[in-house]
Write a protein that holds these residues in place. Structure first.
Motif, PDB file in Angstrom:
ATOM      1  N   THR A  53      -0.337   4.397  -0.632  1.00  0.00           N
ATOM      2  CA  THR A  53      -1.166   5.581  -0.472  1.00  0.00           C
ATOM      3  C   THR A  53      -0.679   6.411   0.717  1.00  0.00           C
ATOM      4  N   LYS A  58      -3.646  11.760   5.917  1.00  0.00           N
ATOM      5  CA  LYS A  58      -4.675  12.435   5.136  1.00  0.00           C
ATOM      6  C   LYS A  58      -5.028  13.813   5.690  1.00  0.00           C
ATOM      7  N   ASP A 102       0.860  -1.170   0.000  1.00  0.00           N
ATOM      8  CA  ASP A 102       0.000   0.000   0.000  1.00  0.00           C
ATOM      9  C   ASP A 102       0.902   1.227   0.000  1.00  0.00           C
TER      10      ASP A 102
END
Length: 257
Positions: A14, A18, A12
């Protein structure tokens, strides 16, 4: 014979933080749950390291299979990122304290928390150091119970007063995580080990995902008592993840505008 379900893990990539803006200068991220959810089922110790053409050094031969699995999963993440950075490297060695020895021109940090292993790396021309930490919120209830000695080992007296009215397990786990990321980022620069009471969390911005910390003692050079800086944090699969990346400029500067 190795288990037939042993294969190269999926990663992953990503960006996990965030709540805050991604850094303008690239920091690469990779995580995998290969370490324990799948990998541990197929794990067969030294033979598994051989399968990935990765040596199991003498220090890690003494570890439990779970720790060996975490170690290998973290190194596989690191090698994937080095490949992405076009850095040729046969395998990531460790020093006598099991700290990764990164290739020339690269800095990075590795963290584990069941069932994930994750890594952040960047170019040393952009950053002095990176520290990344991940803590399980569920585990915090057992490991950081407010009545335990561990809580008092993590918190300074000022923090116990500052957060007295809203110090729950999540807040304590967050404080642990952000301090751990600072320890991992600063220790290679000051060439000595830091402790939780060497810094204090001044404020936590849950909306923006940042925690402001201040050093409680002089560490030498530019790292002086009262120096404040910001650590970014967020939640990664319900776990607390935090990161401190120190830019090349002198002193602590906020990496995110």
């Amino acid at each position: 014979m190795l288990a037939s379900n042993l294969f190269w893990p999926r990663f992953d990539k990503t960006w996990p933080l965030k709540r805050s803006q991604e850094p303008s200068k690239k920091i690469a991220f990779a995580a995998t749950n290969f370490s324990l959810e799948h990998f541990h089922k197929a794990y067969q110790g030294k033979d598994t390291f051989s399968y990935f053409d990765f040596p199991l050094n003498h220090l890690w031969q003494k570890m439990t299979q779970t720790r060996q699995a975490e170690y290998l999963a973290g190194r596989l993440c690191a090698h994937q990122l080095l490949f992405d950075f076009a850095v040729h490297h046969e395998y990531l060695e460790s020093d006598d304290k099991n700290v990764p020895i990164w290739p020339k021109g690269i800095i990075g940090s590795i963290a584990h928390c069941y069932p994930y292993a994750l890594v952040m790396i960047a170019k040393s021309k952009d950053y002095q150091s990176i520290g990344v930490s991940i803590v399980a919120r569920a585990e915090s209830r057992a490991e950081f119970a407010l009545s335990s000695n561990t809580a008092f080992g993590v918190l300074t007296q000022a923090e116990r007063l500052r957060f007295a009215t809203h110090l729950d397990e999540l807040t304590l786990a967050l404080i642990y995580s952000v301090k751990k990321s600072v320890i991992k980022a600063l220790s290679p620069l000051i060439l000595s080990y830091l402790y939780f009471d060497d810094m204090s969390v001044i404020a936590i911005d849950w909306l923006q995902g940042s925690a402001e910390l201040s050093l409680e003692r002089d560490l030498g050079g530019q790292w002086v008592r009262g120096q404040s800086f910001s650590v970014q944090f967020d939640f990664y699969h319900s776990k607390v993840i935090s990161m401190l990346a120190l830019p090349r400029q002198l002193g602590f500067e906020l990496m995110f505008p």
